[in-house]
Design an enzyme around this catalytic site. Structure first.
Site, PDB file in Angstrom:
ATOM      1  N   SER A  75       5.732  12.011   0.909  1.00 36.19           N
ATOM      2  CA  SER A  75       7.186  12.209   0.990  1.00 36.19           C
ATOM      3  C   SER A  75       7.564  12.681   2.392  1.00 36.19           C
ATOM      4  O   SER A  75       8.615  12.317   2.909  1.00 36.19           O
ATOM      5  CB  SER A  75       7.650  13.218  -0.060  1.00 36.19           C
ATOM      6  OG  SER A  75       6.921  14.414   0.046  1.00 36.19           O
ATOM      7  N   ASP A  97      -0.390   7.959   7.027  1.00 36.37           N
ATOM      8  CA  ASP A  97       0.850   7.985   6.244  1.00 36.37           C
ATOM      9  C   ASP A  97       2.033   7.421   7.029  1.00 36.37           C
ATOM     10  O   ASP A  97       2.831   6.653   6.502  1.00 36.37           O
ATOM     11  CB  ASP A  97       1.160   9.423   5.807  1.00 36.37           C
ATOM     12  CG  ASP A  97      -0.014  10.055   5.081  1.00 36.37           C
ATOM     13  OD1 ASP A  97      -0.910   9.313   4.645  1.00 36.37           O
ATOM     14  OD2 ASP A  97      -0.035  11.293   4.970  1.00 36.37           O
ATOM     15  N   TYR A 146      -6.970  21.585   4.693  1.00 35.29           N
ATOM     16  CA  TYR A 146      -6.992  20.309   5.404  1.00 35.29           C
ATOM     17  C   TYR A 146      -7.558  20.509   6.814  1.00 35.29           C
ATOM     18  O   TYR A 146      -8.468  19.793   7.242  1.00 35.29           O
ATOM     19  CB  TYR A 146      -5.576  19.728   5.458  1.00 35.29           C
ATOM     20  CG  TYR A 146      -5.484  18.337   6.045  1.00 35.29           C
ATOM     21  CD1 TYR A 146      -5.614  17.219   5.241  1.00 35.29           C
ATOM     22  CD2 TYR A 146      -5.270  18.146   7.413  1.00 35.29           C
ATOM     23  CE1 TYR A 146      -5.522  15.939   5.771  1.00 35.29           C
ATOM     24  CE2 TYR A 146      -5.185  16.877   7.954  1.00 35.29           C
ATOM     25  CZ  TYR A 146      -5.299  15.776   7.127  1.00 35.29           C
ATOM     26  OH  TYR A 146      -5.214  14.520   7.652  1.00 35.29           O
ATOM     27  N   GLU A 150     -10.246   7.787   2.156  1.00 35.00           N
ATOM     28  CA  GLU A 150      -9.608   9.112   2.157  1.00 35.00           C
ATOM     29  C   GLU A 150     -10.315  10.068   3.094  1.00 35.00           C
ATOM     30  O   GLU A 150     -11.551  10.165   3.075  1.00 35.00           O
ATOM     31  CB  GLU A 150      -9.622   9.654   0.725  1.00 35.00           C
ATOM     32  CG  GLU A 150      -8.368  10.372   0.338  1.00 35.00           C
ATOM     33  CD  GLU A 150      -7.138   9.472   0.346  1.00 35.00           C
ATOM     34  OE1 GLU A 150      -6.417   9.454   1.362  1.00 35.00           O
ATOM     35  OE2 GLU A 150      -6.916   8.777  -0.658  1.00 35.00           O
TER      36      GLU A 150
HETATM   37  C1  GLA Z   1      -2.991  13.344   4.162  1.00 32.14           C
HETATM   38  C2  GLA Z   1      -2.835  13.115   5.663  1.00 32.14           C
HETATM   39  C3  GLA Z   1      -3.429  11.776   6.086  1.00 32.14           C
HETATM   40  C4  GLA Z   1      -4.844  11.611   5.558  1.00 32.14           C
HETATM   41  C5  GLA Z   1      -4.930  11.961   4.078  1.00 32.14           C
HETATM   42  C6  GLA Z   1      -6.332  11.980   3.563  1.00 32.14           C
HETATM   43  O1  GLA Z   1      -2.224  12.422   3.463  1.00 32.14           O
HETATM   44  O2  GLA Z   1      -1.478  13.168   6.017  1.00 32.14           O
HETATM   45  O3  GLA Z   1      -3.372  11.638   7.471  1.00 32.14           O
HETATM   46  O4  GLA Z   1      -5.738  12.376   6.314  1.00 32.14           O
HETATM   47  O5  GLA Z   1      -4.341  13.233   3.796  1.00 32.14           O
HETATM   48  O6  GLA Z   1      -6.877  10.716   3.603  1.00 32.14           O
END
Ligand code: GLA
Length: 388
Positions: free
Chosen positions: A130, A175, A225, A37
């Protein structure tokens, strides 16, 4: 709902909305990350799997110049002008589609007029991607409608760019890659630096992955983030490495005095997590579930204490699962995805799923006053054209 039930429902909704059956049906899955993560934007490793939750679109050609998308859940139609370069617009959710369409146009593709119906079983804001599923589903529909198949890496990158530019989230590549490249019965070990992927079989019938949605909405656009990303870049600069992928734990220790405490802790999480991910992939290959479970707990502690992206509800789920422990059928548990709410993932003994689900649900409600939504998923296949 199985994927074929969902496809049938999309076809039914399409006929209700537009009066005739659809020509194409396409789908893209959500994902759960088993481990790794906040490592993707640090050039590290991730180990996600696609889940049996999908965004599905049914579509047919329509009058040139526009794409109409009816969202069955919101009971709302978005109309996108594709006669010129696609821009951001309303409703908000249409931006995920707009971003992908803009990306197609930049590749020199003309987007045909389309009538679309959109259905999703990926919970919104649940940390199960999603938005990536919506982007990848849109790209898959455009592949079907233009008859031009994209290279999977280019497709995932186009979807990621849509997220950056049209949703304002500077996400990594995990993702969108897993939504494109997921394989039934497999996890995907992705090296985010080289973009090399390796399928890791996960078909031991003795274990299952439980997904526990705290039902606390996560919101990655909020800036936290981007802040974490900037802190990681700051750490890499101080360590004089291109990215944290290139730093070792001992290098970090020797530079500890040169960085703020918070930057040090962010880097400690990332460096440790990259190592845990590689070990976890080995553990899955060897069916060493106890070992994988321990790495999941360690990942959670690091995300909670060093990276500070957990929340009390996610911590509650992990504490409850850890309390059940091996005698209760739980190997490991951790938050999954970006954090600040959303879902936890638990590796559990298959025979005890019903019992564990009930125990976690009851204890979570007692501890937080909230109801959790708990379901299990086998590793699913990536995006596909189901019809047409
Ligand atoms: C979100 C982002 C991913 C990744 C995760 C954390 O889902 O879209 O790219 O950085 O957080 O692992």
């Amino acid at each position: 709902m199985t994927l074929s039930d969902l496809a049938a429902e999309a076809a039914r909704q399409f006929k209700l909305t537009y009066g005739h059956p659809p020509r194409w049906i396409v789908a893209a899955p959500g994902r759960v990350n088993v481990i790794g993560e906040h490592t993707d934007y640090n050039d590290g490793f991730v180990l996600p799997m696609a889940i049996e939750r999908y965004v599905v679109m049914a579509a047919d050609l329509a009058a040139e110049g526009g794409v109409a998308i009816y969202d069955v859940e919101f009971k709302q139609t978005a109309w996108i002008d594709v006669s010129k370069p696609v821009t951001k617009g309303e409703p908000k959710w249409s931006n995920y589609l707009r971003g992908v369409m803009a990306g197609f146009q930049r590749r020199g593709e003309k987007i045909p007029g389309l009538a679309v119906v959109l259905l999703s079983t990926v919970p919104l804001g649940g940390g199960l991607s999603s938005s990536a599923a919506l982007e990848v589903c849109t790209a898959t529909l455009l592949e079907a409608a233009t008859g031009k198949t994209m290279d999977p890496v280019a497709k995932a990158l186009l979807a990621q760019q849509a997220e950056h530019e049209f949703a304002g989230v500077p996400c990594g590549i995990m993702d969108q890659f897993i939504s494109v490249m997921g394989r039934e019965g497999h996890l995907l070990l992705l090296d985010c630096r080289t973009r090399k992927t390796e399928l890791v079989p996960m078909s031991d019938p003795a274990v299952e992955l439980l997904i526990i949605n705290t039902n606390v909405k996560h919101e990655l656009g909020s800036g936290e983030y981007a802040k974490r990303r900037a802190e990681c870049e700051a750490a890499a600069r101080i360590l004089s490495v291109p990215s944290l992928r290139d730093a070792t734990a001992s290098q970090l220790e020797s530079c500890r005095g040169k960085m703020e405490g918070v930057v040090y802790r962010r880097a400690r999480h990332v460096i440790g997590e990259i190592e845990r991910t590689v070990h976890a992939a080995e553990g899955v290959r060897a069916s060493n579930w106890t070992g994988v479970g321990q790495l999941m707990y360690a990942s959670h502690a690091s995300l909670r204490d060093d990276y500070e992206v957990s929340c009390s509800e996610l911590d509650a789920v992990v504490d409850i699962a850890e309390g059940l422990g091996l005698p209760g059928g739980v190997y490991g548990c951790r938050m999954t995805g970006g954090g600040f709410g959303g879902c936890a993932v638990a590796l559990v003994k298959a025979g005890q799923v019903a019992d564990i689900t009930q125990k976690i649900a009851t204890a979570y409600q007692a501890k937080t006053g909230r109801a959790a939504t708990i379901f299990s998923s086998r590793p699913a296949a990536g995006a596909a054209i189901l019809q047409g």
